[in-house]
Design an enzyme around this catalytic site. Structure first.
Site, PDB file in Angstrom:
ATOM      1  N   CYS A 110      -7.402  -3.000  -2.130  1.00  0.00           N
ATOM      2  CA  CYS A 110      -7.990  -1.909  -2.234  1.00  0.00           C
ATOM      3  C   CYS A 110      -9.249  -1.447  -3.012  1.00  0.00           C
ATOM      4  O   CYS A 110      -9.897  -0.238  -2.808  1.00  0.00           O
ATOM      5  CB  CYS A 110      -7.056  -0.719  -2.112  1.00  0.00           C
ATOM      6  SG  CYS A 110      -5.578  -0.955  -1.166  1.00  0.00           S
ATOM      7  N   HIS A 244      -9.527   6.534  -3.750  1.00  0.00           N
ATOM      8  CA  HIS A 244      -9.000   5.671  -2.683  1.00  0.00           C
ATOM      9  C   HIS A 244      -7.964   6.491  -1.822  1.00  0.00           C
ATOM     10  O   HIS A 244      -7.059   7.051  -2.489  1.00  0.00           O
ATOM     11  CB  HIS A 244      -8.416   4.440  -3.262  1.00  0.00           C
ATOM     12  CG  HIS A 244      -7.503   3.854  -2.129  1.00  0.00           C
ATOM     13  ND1 HIS A 244      -8.003   3.424  -0.992  1.00  0.00           N
ATOM     14  CD2 HIS A 244      -6.406   3.028  -2.326  1.00  0.00           C
ATOM     15  CE1 HIS A 244      -6.981   2.889  -0.410  1.00  0.00           C
ATOM     16  NE2 HIS A 244      -6.110   2.457  -1.266  1.00  0.00           N
ATOM     17  N   ASN A 274      -4.286   4.787   5.196  1.00  0.00           N
ATOM     18  CA  ASN A 274      -5.063   4.249   4.044  1.00  0.00           C
ATOM     19  C   ASN A 274      -5.765   2.897   4.808  1.00  0.00           C
ATOM     20  O   ASN A 274      -4.904   2.131   5.346  1.00  0.00           O
ATOM     21  CB  ASN A 274      -3.767   3.721   3.432  1.00  0.00           C
ATOM     22  CG  ASN A 274      -4.106   2.973   2.168  1.00  0.00           C
ATOM     23  OD1 ASN A 274      -5.358   2.482   2.279  1.00  0.00           O
ATOM     24  ND2 ASN A 274      -3.385   2.672   1.043  1.00  0.00           N
TER      25      ASN A 274
HETATM   26  N1  ACO Z   1      10.258   8.023   7.574  1.00  0.00           N
HETATM   27  C1  ACO Z   1      11.514   8.444   7.058  1.00  0.00           C
HETATM   28  N2  ACO Z   1      12.030   7.979   6.220  1.00  0.00           N
HETATM   29  C2  ACO Z   1      11.394   7.181   5.341  1.00  0.00           C
HETATM   30  C3  ACO Z   1      10.318   6.597   5.789  1.00  0.00           C
HETATM   31  C4  ACO Z   1       9.686   7.016   6.629  1.00  0.00           C
HETATM   32  N3  ACO Z   1       8.372   6.304   7.206  1.00  0.00           N
HETATM   33  N4  ACO Z   1       9.720   5.709   4.851  1.00  0.00           N
HETATM   34  C5  ACO Z   1      11.132   5.671   3.792  1.00  0.00           C
HETATM   35  N5  ACO Z   1      11.822   6.757   4.272  1.00  0.00           N
HETATM   36  C6  ACO Z   1      13.098   7.022   3.443  1.00  0.00           C
HETATM   37  C7  ACO Z   1      13.507   5.667   2.670  1.00  0.00           C
HETATM   38  O1  ACO Z   1      14.375   4.961   3.199  1.00  0.00           O
HETATM   39  C8  ACO Z   1      14.346   6.748   1.491  1.00  0.00           C
HETATM   40  O2  ACO Z   1      15.534   6.796   2.065  1.00  0.00           O
HETATM   41  P1  ACO Z   1      16.909   6.871   1.247  1.00  0.00           P
HETATM   42  O3  ACO Z   1      16.668   8.021   0.368  1.00  0.00           O
HETATM   43  O4  ACO Z   1      18.210   7.112   2.380  1.00  0.00           O
HETATM   44  O5  ACO Z   1      17.090   5.597   0.663  1.00  0.00           O
HETATM   45  C9  ACO Z   1      13.633   8.012   1.420  1.00  0.00           C
HETATM   46  O6  ACO Z   1      12.789   8.062   2.671  1.00  0.00           O
HETATM   47  C10 ACO Z   1      12.609   8.196   0.283  1.00  0.00           C
HETATM   48  O7  ACO Z   1      11.762   7.220   0.150  1.00  0.00           O
HETATM   49  P2  ACO Z   1      10.947   6.797  -1.107  1.00  0.00           P
HETATM   50  O8  ACO Z   1      10.417   5.501  -1.072  1.00  0.00           O
HETATM   51  O9  ACO Z   1      11.760   7.215  -2.349  1.00  0.00           O
HETATM   52  O10 ACO Z   1       9.924   8.131  -0.635  1.00  0.00           O
HETATM   53  P3  ACO Z   1       8.795   8.414  -1.621  1.00  0.00           P
HETATM   54  O11 ACO Z   1       8.672   9.882  -1.903  1.00  0.00           O
HETATM   55  O12 ACO Z   1       8.580   7.499  -2.879  1.00  0.00           O
HETATM   56  O13 ACO Z   1       7.586   8.065  -0.665  1.00  0.00           O
HETATM   57  C11 ACO Z   1       5.695   6.648  -0.405  1.00  0.00           C
HETATM   58  C12 ACO Z   1       7.452   6.902  -0.344  1.00  0.00           C
HETATM   59  C13 ACO Z   1       5.049   7.597   0.374  1.00  0.00           C
HETATM   60  C14 ACO Z   1       5.324   5.318   0.011  1.00  0.00           C
HETATM   61  C15 ACO Z   1       5.268   6.833  -1.882  1.00  0.00           C
HETATM   62  O14 ACO Z   1       6.017   6.204  -2.879  1.00  0.00           O
HETATM   63  C16 ACO Z   1       3.750   6.443  -2.019  1.00  0.00           C
HETATM   64  O15 ACO Z   1       3.002   7.287  -1.513  1.00  0.00           O
HETATM   65  N6  ACO Z   1       3.717   5.592  -2.790  1.00  0.00           N
HETATM   66  C17 ACO Z   1       2.191   4.989  -2.960  1.00  0.00           C
HETATM   67  C18 ACO Z   1       2.042   4.107  -1.960  1.00  0.00           C
HETATM   68  C19 ACO Z   1       0.617   3.534  -1.773  1.00  0.00           C
HETATM   69  O16 ACO Z   1      -0.280   4.396  -2.184  1.00  0.00           O
HETATM   70  N7  ACO Z   1       0.398   2.574  -1.263  1.00  0.00           N
HETATM   71  C20 ACO Z   1      -0.973   2.114  -1.004  1.00  0.00           C
HETATM   72  C21 ACO Z   1      -1.835   1.760  -2.302  1.00  0.00           C
HETATM   73  S1  ACO Z   1      -2.133   0.367  -2.753  1.00  0.00           S
HETATM   74  C22 ACO Z   1      -3.224  -0.247  -1.471  1.00  0.00           C
HETATM   75  O17 ACO Z   1      -3.800   0.846  -0.873  1.00  0.00           O
HETATM   76  C23 ACO Z   1      -2.759  -1.427  -1.229  1.00  0.00           C
END
Ligand code: ACO
Length: 326
Positions: A110, A244, A274
């Site tokens: 990215c 980003h 993204n």
């Molecule tokens: N829909 C519904 N529930 C979901 C989903 C979904 N799409 N995805 C995960 N969940 C659930 C999980 O299973 C978990 O359930 P549980 O509590 O029963 O175990 C719950 O939601 C919470 O999951 P978390 O992973 O803790 O959620 P979080 O609040 O951290 O959000 C996210 C996840 C959006 C991925 C966040 O961590 C994030 O944005 N991280 C950065 C990711 C990023 O920016 N990546 C790209 C950058 S690098 C690049 O661009 C290559």
């Protein structure tokens, strides 16, 4: 001597996939995706190839710059999802637009657009009156596992391009890399060598979301502070921060920690998702075409991604033909 951005372009696939549509085959909801990421819909390739998107973005950027493809001195593409390993995406674009110059691809995930700007700056030191085309393009729909709700809802497809010409607008740029194959990883092709003894492996991109989140916020805050210091500028001197587009909550957290108001962080994540290294040049082109960039504005850019890589820069906006005629 560095460069000026003389033209911008971008291209998104026609197909729009809403959160509701994802909910028809995944255990997810519009409410979950919107509240955790800010994403409402994304563009996903159907019949388009990454080459198609890249060529469209390149043609728009060249038209904006008023430059013929045959005048280009270099084409750099950043991508982690090329249609082919050989020829490279940049060579495919070179052929399609009728350019004659050297062309190569880079992979900095990215952060690829920032890495390409840094390479271009070095090229301008070698040959001041160069004309360089940078395209950042990714079709993340090919790399995500569409059964994994934790990842496929985040990513999307698109291409963004800029044309760089002689100028003095890059005030500071900084890249980092910290090799890590745990936080974000995607395997390459395994092949069918009769000599290989490895077990079949996972072909999809995998990511530890919360670790990426922490890495993204802390590295962007650190990198933006570094490039501000390198260019002798203060937070208040920056007009627009192009971060980003990975997650709206990351933008909010960086804005709060940098004490730069949220309205200086434009975002298209709601409709683009993204798009990996394409996200910053797509956003730049959208702002340029909407007349939101005024000559003399000071822009900051910051990206983070797999590798782990990061990049940030400060750039003065001179305006392109599009923005100077609005
Ligand atoms: N829909 C519904 N529930 C979901 C989903 C979904 N799409 N995805 C995960 N969940 C659930 C999980 O299973 C978990 O359930 P549980 O509590 O029963 O175990 C719950 O939601 C919470 O999951 P978390 O992973 O803790 O959620 P979080 O609040 O951290 O959000 C996210 C996840 C959006 C991925 C966040 O961590 C994030 O944005 N991280 C950065 C990711 C990023 O920016 N990546 C790209 C950058 S690098 C690049 O661009 C290559």
């Amino acid at each position: 001597m560095s460069f000026s951005i003389s033209g911008t372009g971008s291209s998104l696939p026609r197909e729009i996939v809403t959160n509701q549509r994802l909910g028809s085959f995944l255990d997810t909801s519009d409410e979950w995706i919107k509240s955790r990421t800010g994403i409402q819909e994304r563009h996903v390739c159907t019949e388009e190839t990454l080459r198609d998107l890249s060529v469209n973005a390149a043609i728009d950027a060249l038209a904006d710059a008023g430059i013929e493809a045959a005048q280009l001195d270099l084409i750099i593409c950043s991508t982690i999802t090329p249609d082919h390993f050989v020829p490279s995406l940049s060579c495919e674009v070179q052929k399609a637009i009728g350019a004659l110059c050297p062309a190569f691809d880079i992979n900095a995930a990215c952060s690829g657009f920032l890495y390409a700007l840094d390479i271009a700056e070095g090229y301008f030191k070698k040959k001041k009156d160069s004309k360089i085309l940078i395209i950042s393009a990714d079709a993340m729909s090919k790399l995500v596992d569409w059964r994994d709700r934790s990842i496929c809802v985040l990513f999307a497809d698109g291409a963004g391009a800029v044309v760089l010409t002689q100028g003095n607008d890059l005030k500071a740029i900084k890249l980092t890399a910290k090799g890590d194959d745990q936080v974000i990883a995607a395997n390459g092709p395994q092949g069918n060598s009769p000599f290989a003894v490895m077990e079949p492996y996972d072909p999809f991109v995998r990511m530890s979301g919360q670790e990426v989140y922490r890495f993204a916020v802390s590295s962007s805050v650190r990198d933006l502070a570094n490039v501000l210091e390198m260019s002798n500028l203060q937070e208040g001197d920056i007009d627009i921060v192009l971060l980003h587009q990975a997650n709206a909550r990351i933008l909010e957290a960086v804005s709060a920690r940098m004490k730069i108001p949220q309205d200086k962080f434009p975002s298209n994540i709601a409709h683009c998702g993204n798009t990996s290294s394409a996200s910053i040049p797509i956003l730049l082109d959208e702002l340029n075409r909407a007349g939101k960039l005024k000559p003399g504005m000071m822009l900051a850019m910051s990206a983070f991604g797999g590798g782990l890589t990061t990049g940030a820069c400060i750039l003065r906006w001179q305006g392109t033909n599009l923005s100077n005629h609005q």
